[in-house]
Design an enzyme around this catalytic site. Structure first.
Site, PDB file in Angstrom:
ATOM      1  N   ALA A 191     -21.195  36.264  -6.149  1.00 29.07           N
ATOM      2  CA  ALA A 191     -20.578  35.673  -4.966  1.00 29.07           C
ATOM      3  C   ALA A 191     -19.151  36.162  -4.805  1.00 29.07           C
ATOM      4  CB  ALA A 191     -20.596  34.150  -5.075  1.00 29.07           C
ATOM      5  N   GLN A 192     -18.622  35.892  -3.620  1.00 30.75           N
ATOM      6  CA  GLN A 192     -17.234  36.206  -3.302  1.00 30.75           C
ATOM      7  C   GLN A 192     -16.619  34.947  -2.702  1.00 30.75           C
ATOM      8  OE1 GLN A 192     -16.597  40.307  -2.406  1.00 30.75           O
ATOM      9  NE2 GLN A 192     -15.307  39.784  -0.644  1.00 30.75           N
ATOM     10  N   VAL A 193     -15.357  34.676  -3.042  1.00 27.79           N
ATOM     11  CA  VAL A 193     -14.690  33.442  -2.629  1.00 27.79           C
ATOM     12  C   VAL A 193     -13.510  33.781  -1.732  1.00 27.79           C
ATOM     13  CG1 VAL A 193     -13.507  31.364  -3.407  1.00 27.79           C
ATOM     14  CG2 VAL A 193     -15.416  32.278  -4.742  1.00 27.79           C
ATOM     15  N   LYS A 202     -17.522  29.955  -0.719  1.00 24.42           N
ATOM     16  CA  LYS A 202     -18.227  30.744  -1.725  1.00 24.42           C
ATOM     17  C   LYS A 202     -19.504  31.256  -1.077  1.00 24.42           C
ATOM     18  CE  LYS A 202     -20.222  30.567  -6.379  1.00 24.42           C
ATOM     19  NZ  LYS A 202     -20.463  29.723  -7.571  1.00 24.42           N
ATOM     20  N   SER A 222     -19.782  38.503  -9.766  1.00 26.61           N
ATOM     21  CA  SER A 222     -20.922  39.407  -9.722  1.00 26.61           C
ATOM     22  C   SER A 222     -21.920  39.041  -8.641  1.00 26.61           C
ATOM     23  CB  SER A 222     -21.621  39.415 -11.083  1.00 26.61           C
ATOM     24  OG  SER A 222     -21.981  38.091 -11.434  1.00 26.61           O
ATOM     25  N   ALA A 244     -11.443  35.524  -5.284  1.00 31.50           N
ATOM     26  CA  ALA A 244     -12.157  36.005  -6.465  1.00 31.50           C
ATOM     27  C   ALA A 244     -13.397  36.757  -6.011  1.00 31.50           C
ATOM     28  CB  ALA A 244     -12.541  34.846  -7.380  1.00 31.50           C
ATOM     29  N   ASP A 273     -20.060  27.033 -18.437  1.00 31.37           N
ATOM     30  CA  ASP A 273     -19.450  28.356 -18.261  1.00 31.37           C
ATOM     31  C   ASP A 273     -17.941  28.197 -18.099  1.00 31.37           C
ATOM     32  OD1 ASP A 273     -19.294  31.081 -18.021  1.00 31.37           O
ATOM     33  OD2 ASP A 273     -19.896  31.152 -15.924  1.00 31.37           O
TER      34      ASP A 273
END
Length: 670
Positions: free
Chosen positions: A245-247, A261, A243, A240, A399
């Site tokens: 972070a990137q996983v 993460k 906006s 994923a 969220d």
């Protein structure tokens, strides 16, 4: 000898400058006192400096007039020159007051940078200016500037759809902070039309991935060692790309499958810059617009920036994860929370066990393969877990969009992304539970009481009117409605809240946002689900579970302990009141205008009235004296009464400026 002369000149120049500065400071002090409101020192001293210079020129001119040195100008006797000097100094002072009043009216104190800012902070200002130009360029490029005039000549629906798409694209291109702003706005169904909500919701998962090279360097930097010393394998393709972070999936050296993460490189710096821009803009709106101040946009912007700063700290998310895990483990709903690896995590890096399956938003095929009964069961489990977190535990995932909820091939649920977690105190959680319970029982009075307890009520609230409108709303939806129709009820409920000018506290807003976000996910899992009906039933069950004999006994004991000191003093107070009644000493004191704010308001109005009346009387008297032809002559053309008239006009002018400044400050809320 020449050096000594130069030294004397320099010393005299320094002494003259110091004298001029002291004179300017004194003039500024007097002007500030006369105006009657706090005004910035820099502008006051600048006006005082101009006044001092003008006074110096006037003194020189009148000295020459008194000594006959003005060849073609004014020549008078020394006493008359002294009178003219007094008048001139007074009017220079009056014009200085007027200048300060109009400067303050046009540019209130605090709205402009201070003198120190002119010589410092150039680097930060350049960065802000460059970022301002980038944001404006993005907005114009996506056509948002033309929205002021409308997009083309299509109908309103088409224009709104085009504007919503342009806003989504512009926010996505503007970067981390503005994507987060769009995500927050996507949960505000009470403020934005549905077409905007639908477009902004796509910001939740559609972010452009960062190249692996920069992500690998960021992970190694935050680990403090090479990746090979911690991970046996890391997949360079992200699971994923959000906006902030990137996983990436990975495997630890012991074979445990995990996900990494990692915060995007430069995300923190960009958020700090953009948050500063948003807060500055909000502060300007708060000072210069009535709606900005009434909405408290500055406080809202600071709250948004604070929540975003907390979300960027993954140690906070790790603690949130543990809190939610404990809450769910203590409940009756089977929802998985991944186990974090704190020893290799930090502020900008979070490593956790990998959940099997896919996000609900990407699991259409998996959901289709499940039986309808199983999908309904999953939806009920997710809703029950959400309500349990909010009502029973007071700690909840705020969220719950479709990208943060995983479904496994076996048909179990798991939660991700704990950067946004809400917390409710027991009293607020109980009030929210009672509102759901009252809605289930169609009790408009109890639902109204719970709503008033939950929200910050306006001073002039008509509780009876709220109860009637809420009762009509409950009656309308008493028999239920079609799948997905719960959005209509939530929309009407939000409309009722806005119409009666309730203020929604931040944590209550987080709970509402969590319910609004989970609604879309529930309908993806089970399109036939009636959210309000399910929420009513589940809320009623949770409230009933809370209202047991044991819990009621504990609540009564707690209340009695808080009342015990008052009960101990009650007999003595009752005895005193009865004795006062018997002896005829009983009396009641009612204080009019007891609140300091009321007294300040009336005092301010009275001061304005007195100053305005005195100013008007002085100006009228001055006009009568100036236009009078009586009185002795001071010069060939100037009479004594006219001099008195100009002196009185000076007083009226200064009082008028003071009254005007008081009006400006009162209108501005100062």
């Amino acid at each position: 000898m020449a050096i000594l002369d130069i030294a004397v000149v320099v010393l005299l120049a320094i002494a003259g400058l110091i004298f001029l500065l002291l004179q300017s400071w004194l003039a500024a002090t007097v002007v500030r006192r006369v105006v009657g409101v706090p005004i910035g020192w820099p502008r006051s001293i600048a006006v005082g400096f101009v006044m001092s210079a003008a006074m110096g020129v006037t003194v020189q001119y009148l000295f020459r007039a008194a000594t006959g040195q003005n060849t073609n100008g004014l020549n008078v006797t020394a006493p008359v020159a002294a009178i003219f000097l007094v008048l001139a100094v007074g009017w220079i002072f009056a014009l200085g007051v007027a200048a300060l009043v109009f400067i303050e009216a046009g540019f209130p104190t605090g709205s402009l940078p201070g003198p120190a800012a002119v010589f410092t902070g150039w680097k930060a200002r350049r960065r802000r200016a460059r970022r301002y130009s980038e944001i404006i360029s993005i907005a114009v490029r996506h056509g948002l500037g033309s929205r002021l005039r409308g997009f083309g000549r299509g109908d309103a629906v088409e224009r709104d759809a085009k504007t919503a798409r342009a806003l989504r694209d512009a926010l996505n291109e503007a970067g981390v902070t503005f994507v987060k702003l769009g995500q927050m706005l996507s949960t505000r169904r009470d403020l934005l039309p549905g077409v905007y909500i639908r477009e902004l919701e796509t910001l939740q998962t559609k972010a452009t991935p960062e190249p692996w090279e920069s992500i690998e360097a960021a992970i190694a930097e935050r680990l403090g060692r090479p990746l090979s010393e911690v991970f046996a394998e890391v997949d360079t393709t992200p699971l994923a790309a959000a906006s902030v972070a990137q996983v990436h999936p990975a495997v630890l050296l012991d074979g445990t499958p995990v996900v990494i993460k990692v915060q995007r490189p430069g995300a923190l710096e960009q958020v700090d810059l953009d948050s500063d821009i948003i807060i500055r803009l909000a502060a300007w709106l708060n000072k210069t617009t009535p709606w900005g101040k009434s909405l408290g946009v500055h406080a809202l912007a600071k709250g948004f920036a604070g929540s975003l700063e907390e979300e960027l700290d993954y140690t906070v998310e790790l603690e949130n994860m543990r809190s939610i895990e404990h809450s769910l483990n203590a409940g009756s709903f089977k929802v998985t929370v991944p186990h974090p690896h704190a020893e290799i995590s930090g502020e900008r890096l979070l490593v956790m066990d990998r959940l099997p399956g896919l996000p609900v938003g990407s699991a259409g095929a998996l959901l289709t393969s499940l039986p309808a009964a199983r999908r309904s069961e999953l939806a009920a489990t997710l809703l029950g877990a959400t309500l349990q977190q909010i009502i029973t535990d007071g700690v909840f995932h705020a969220d719950l969009h479709a990208g943060n909820i995983f479904i496994s091939p076996e048909g179990t649920l798991g939660l991700l992304d704990f950067g946004a977690v809400g917390r409710l105190d027991p009293a607020t959680a109980s009030a929210l539970a009672m509102m759901l319970y009252a809605i289930d029982k169609n009790d408009a009075a109890a639902a109204t009481d719970a709503l008033v307890e939950l929200l910050d009520r306006p001073e002039d609230l008509d509780v009876r009117k709220v109860e009637r409108e809420l009762g009509a709303l409950l009656t309308r939806f008493r028999q239920g409605f079609r799948a997905g129709g719960s959005q209509q009820m939530f929309g009407l409920l939000f409309g009722l809240v806005i119409a009666h000018r309730f203020t929604v506290p931040a944590q209550i807003g987080a709970a509402f946002r969590a319910l609004a976000a989970v609604e879309g996910t529930l309908l993806l899992i089970d399109p036939g689900m009636d959210l309000v009906a399910a929420a009513r039933a589940e809320g009623s069950r949770l409230v009933s579970a809370k209202v047991t004999f044991g819990s009621a006994k504990d609540e009564i004991e707690q209340q009695l302990m808080s009342l015990l000191p008052m009960l101990n003093r009650l007999p003595r107070r009752v005895n005193k009141i009865s004795e006062d009644l018997e002896q005829g000493r009983f009396s009641m004191n009612v204080r009019v205008l007891a609140h300091p704010a009321d007294r300040r308001y009336l005092t301010g109005l009275f001061q304005q009235l007195v100053v305005a009346v005195l100013a008007g009387a002085a100006v009228v008297g001055a006009i009568m004296l100036i236009t009078s032809n009586g009185g002795p002559l001071l010069t060939g053309q100037v009479r004594l009464y006219q001099v008195f008239g100009f002196a009185l006009l000076f007083g009226g002018f200064v009082l008028g400026m003071r009254a005007l400044m008081l009006v400006f400050k009162r209108d501005g809320g100062g």
